[in-house]
Design an enzyme around this catalytic site. Structure first.
Site, PDB file in Angstrom:
ATOM      1  N   PRO A  10       0.794  -1.225   0.000  1.00 46.24           N
ATOM      2  CA  PRO A  10       0.000   0.000   0.000  1.00 46.24           C
ATOM      3  C   PRO A  10       0.831   1.283   0.000  1.00 46.24           C
ATOM      4  O   PRO A  10       1.884   1.354   0.637  1.00 46.24           O
ATOM      5  CB  PRO A  10      -0.810  -0.105   1.300  1.00 46.24           C
ATOM      6  CG  PRO A  10      -0.008  -0.994   2.178  1.00 46.24           C
ATOM      7  CD  PRO A  10       0.639  -1.988   1.248  1.00 46.24           C
ATOM      8  N   ASN A  11       0.306   2.233  -0.726  1.00 49.50           N
ATOM      9  CA  ASN A  11       0.842   3.602  -0.818  1.00 49.50           C
ATOM     10  C   ASN A  11       2.097   3.722  -1.669  1.00 49.50           C
ATOM     11  O   ASN A  11       2.567   4.830  -1.922  1.00 49.50           O
ATOM     12  CB  ASN A  11       1.083   4.202   0.588  1.00 49.50           C
ATOM     13  CG  ASN A  11      -0.185   4.241   1.405  1.00 49.50           C
ATOM     14  OD1 ASN A  11      -1.186   4.808   0.954  1.00 49.50           O
ATOM     15  ND2 ASN A  11      -0.199   3.621   2.569  1.00 49.50           N
ATOM     16  N   ARG A  18       4.979  11.046  -2.337  1.00 48.68           N
ATOM     17  CA  ARG A  18       4.767  10.687  -0.940  1.00 48.68           C
ATOM     18  C   ARG A  18       6.031  10.947  -0.125  1.00 48.68           C
ATOM     19  O   ARG A  18       7.071  10.329  -0.387  1.00 48.68           O
ATOM     20  CB  ARG A  18       4.425   9.200  -0.888  1.00 48.68           C
ATOM     21  CG  ARG A  18       4.377   8.609   0.467  1.00 48.68           C
ATOM     22  CD  ARG A  18       4.405   7.088   0.382  1.00 48.68           C
ATOM     23  NE  ARG A  18       4.153   6.537   1.689  1.00 48.68           N
ATOM     24  CZ  ARG A  18       4.448   5.291   2.037  1.00 48.68           C
ATOM     25  NH1 ARG A  18       4.963   4.473   1.173  1.00 48.68           N
ATOM     26  NH2 ARG A  18       4.194   4.876   3.248  1.00 48.68           N
ATOM     27  N   TYR A  23      11.230   9.003   1.157  1.00 46.73           N
ATOM     28  CA  TYR A  23      11.234   7.963   0.124  1.00 46.73           C
ATOM     29  C   TYR A  23      11.915   8.386  -1.185  1.00 46.73           C
ATOM     30  O   TYR A  23      12.065   7.558  -2.085  1.00 46.73           O
ATOM     31  CB  TYR A  23       9.797   7.505  -0.158  1.00 46.73           C
ATOM     32  CG  TYR A  23       9.173   6.800   1.025  1.00 46.73           C
ATOM     33  CD1 TYR A  23       9.599   5.527   1.392  1.00 46.73           C
ATOM     34  CD2 TYR A  23       8.196   7.416   1.801  1.00 46.73           C
ATOM     35  CE1 TYR A  23       9.059   4.883   2.491  1.00 46.73           C
ATOM     36  CE2 TYR A  23       7.640   6.779   2.905  1.00 46.73           C
ATOM     37  CZ  TYR A  23       8.080   5.508   3.239  1.00 46.73           C
ATOM     38  OH  TYR A  23       7.549   4.881   4.337  1.00 46.73           O
ATOM     39  N   ASN A  74       7.930  -5.734  -1.517  1.00 47.56           N
ATOM     40  CA  ASN A  74       7.956  -4.613  -0.573  1.00 47.56           C
ATOM     41  C   ASN A  74       6.548  -4.546  -0.003  1.00 47.56           C
ATOM     42  O   ASN A  74       5.643  -3.992  -0.629  1.00 47.56           O
ATOM     43  CB  ASN A  74       8.324  -3.298  -1.260  1.00 47.56           C
ATOM     44  CG  ASN A  74       8.410  -2.166  -0.242  1.00 47.56           C
ATOM     45  OD1 ASN A  74       7.934  -2.294   0.892  1.00 47.56           O
ATOM     46  ND2 ASN A  74       9.014  -1.052  -0.631  1.00 47.56           N
ATOM     47  N   ALA A  77       3.420  -1.036   4.636  1.00 47.19           N
ATOM     48  CA  ALA A  77       2.916  -1.068   6.019  1.00 47.19           C
ATOM     49  C   ALA A  77       2.501  -2.473   6.464  1.00 47.19           C
ATOM     50  O   ALA A  77       2.538  -2.779   7.665  1.00 47.19           O
ATOM     51  CB  ALA A  77       1.745  -0.100   6.156  1.00 47.19           C
ATOM     52  N   GLU A  98      12.660  -9.684   0.893  1.00 48.43           N
ATOM     53  CA  GLU A  98      11.874  -8.549   1.415  1.00 48.43           C
ATOM     54  C   GLU A  98      12.670  -7.268   1.156  1.00 48.43           C
ATOM     55  O   GLU A  98      13.852  -7.198   1.485  1.00 48.43           O
ATOM     56  CB  GLU A  98      11.668  -8.767   2.924  1.00 48.43           C
ATOM     57  CG  GLU A  98      10.927  -7.643   3.625  1.00 48.43           C
ATOM     58  CD  GLU A  98      10.839  -7.886   5.143  1.00 48.43           C
ATOM     59  OE1 GLU A  98      11.028  -9.034   5.607  1.00 48.43           O
ATOM     60  OE2 GLU A  98      10.600  -6.896   5.865  1.00 48.43           O
ATOM     61  N   HIS A 100      12.768  -2.951   1.416  1.00 41.82           N
ATOM     62  CA  HIS A 100      12.265  -1.650   1.872  1.00 41.82           C
ATOM     63  C   HIS A 100      13.179  -0.568   1.324  1.00 41.82           C
ATOM     64  O   HIS A 100      14.417  -0.708   1.383  1.00 41.82           O
ATOM     65  CB  HIS A 100      12.237  -1.558   3.399  1.00 41.82           C
ATOM     66  CG  HIS A 100      11.389  -2.614   4.006  1.00 41.82           C
ATOM     67  ND1 HIS A 100      10.022  -2.556   3.986  1.00 41.82           N
ATOM     68  CD2 HIS A 100      11.716  -3.783   4.600  1.00 41.82           C
ATOM     69  CE1 HIS A 100       9.539  -3.644   4.552  1.00 41.82           C
ATOM     70  NE2 HIS A 100      10.543  -4.407   4.928  1.00 41.82           N
ATOM     71  N   ARG A 107      13.948   4.074  11.831  1.00 39.83           N
ATOM     72  CA  ARG A 107      12.693   4.830  11.888  1.00 39.83           C
ATOM     73  C   ARG A 107      11.912   4.492  13.163  1.00 39.83           C
ATOM     74  O   ARG A 107      12.476   3.996  14.132  1.00 39.83           O
ATOM     75  CB  ARG A 107      11.908   4.568  10.597  1.00 39.83           C
ATOM     76  CG  ARG A 107      12.696   5.007   9.356  1.00 39.83           C
ATOM     77  CD  ARG A 107      11.918   4.809   8.090  1.00 39.83           C
ATOM     78  NE  ARG A 107      10.706   5.625   8.079  1.00 39.83           N
ATOM     79  CZ  ARG A 107       9.719   5.478   7.198  1.00 39.83           C
ATOM     80  NH1 ARG A 107       9.809   4.543   6.247  1.00 39.83           N
ATOM     81  NH2 ARG A 107       8.651   6.248   7.254  1.00 39.83           N
TER      82      ARG A 107
END
Ligand code: DQA
Length: 143
Positions: A10-11, A18, A23, A74, A77, A98, A100, A107
């Protein structure tokens, strides 16, 4: 020819606009191009997708069981929330990388836990969108 599914949560469709300070300014189209160029170099077939709907992501992971040899995800969230996505990945028994864009460990504390990392072959975070390329190289190498 081996096939790798690159799935985005998502996003990530908002990349480029964003929180660019977090990012960066690259869009998801740029990520897709990077993945396509890398796949061509590695001589692998690529399926590149993004969804904001958890059930759709689970359907795609299940579909990959028959159509792919490895997963690069990825989960955005959902990394930090979704037992269902973890169960889908373990259920299809495909190797997972995975990815990111950001270093999630630098973070907020809620981003430090991943429901996927302990069932992944590898986790790449903090290298910006280049992480997708690195994940594809490792995935292709393993096949
Ligand atoms: C992300 C990190 C996640 O914590 C976040 O929810 C995202 C993107 C990354 O690529 O850095 O949406 O997966």
């Amino acid at each position: 020819m081996k096939t790798i599914y690159v799935l985005n949560g998502p996003n990530l469709n908002l990349l480029g606009t964003r929180e660019p300070e977090t990012y960066g300014s690259d869009t998801l189209e740029t990520v897709e191009k990077l993945c396509r160029d890398t796949a061509a170099e590695l001589d692998i077939a690529l399926e590149f997708r993004q969804t904001n709907h958890e059930g759709e992501m689970i359907d795609w992971i299940q579909q990959a069981r028959l159509q792919a040899d490895a997963l690069v995800i990825n989960p955005a969230a959902w990394t930090h929330t979704s037992v269902a996505i973890r169960d889908a990945v373990t259920g299809v028994a495909l190797p997972l990388w995975e990815v990111h864009i950001t270093n999630v460990h630098k973070r907020e504390a809620f981003r430090h836990h991943s429901f996927l990392s302990d069932v992944a072959q590898g986790v790449i975070c903090g290298y910006g969108i280049r992480g997708y390329r690195y994940a594809l190289i490792e995935a292709a190498r393993s096949l």
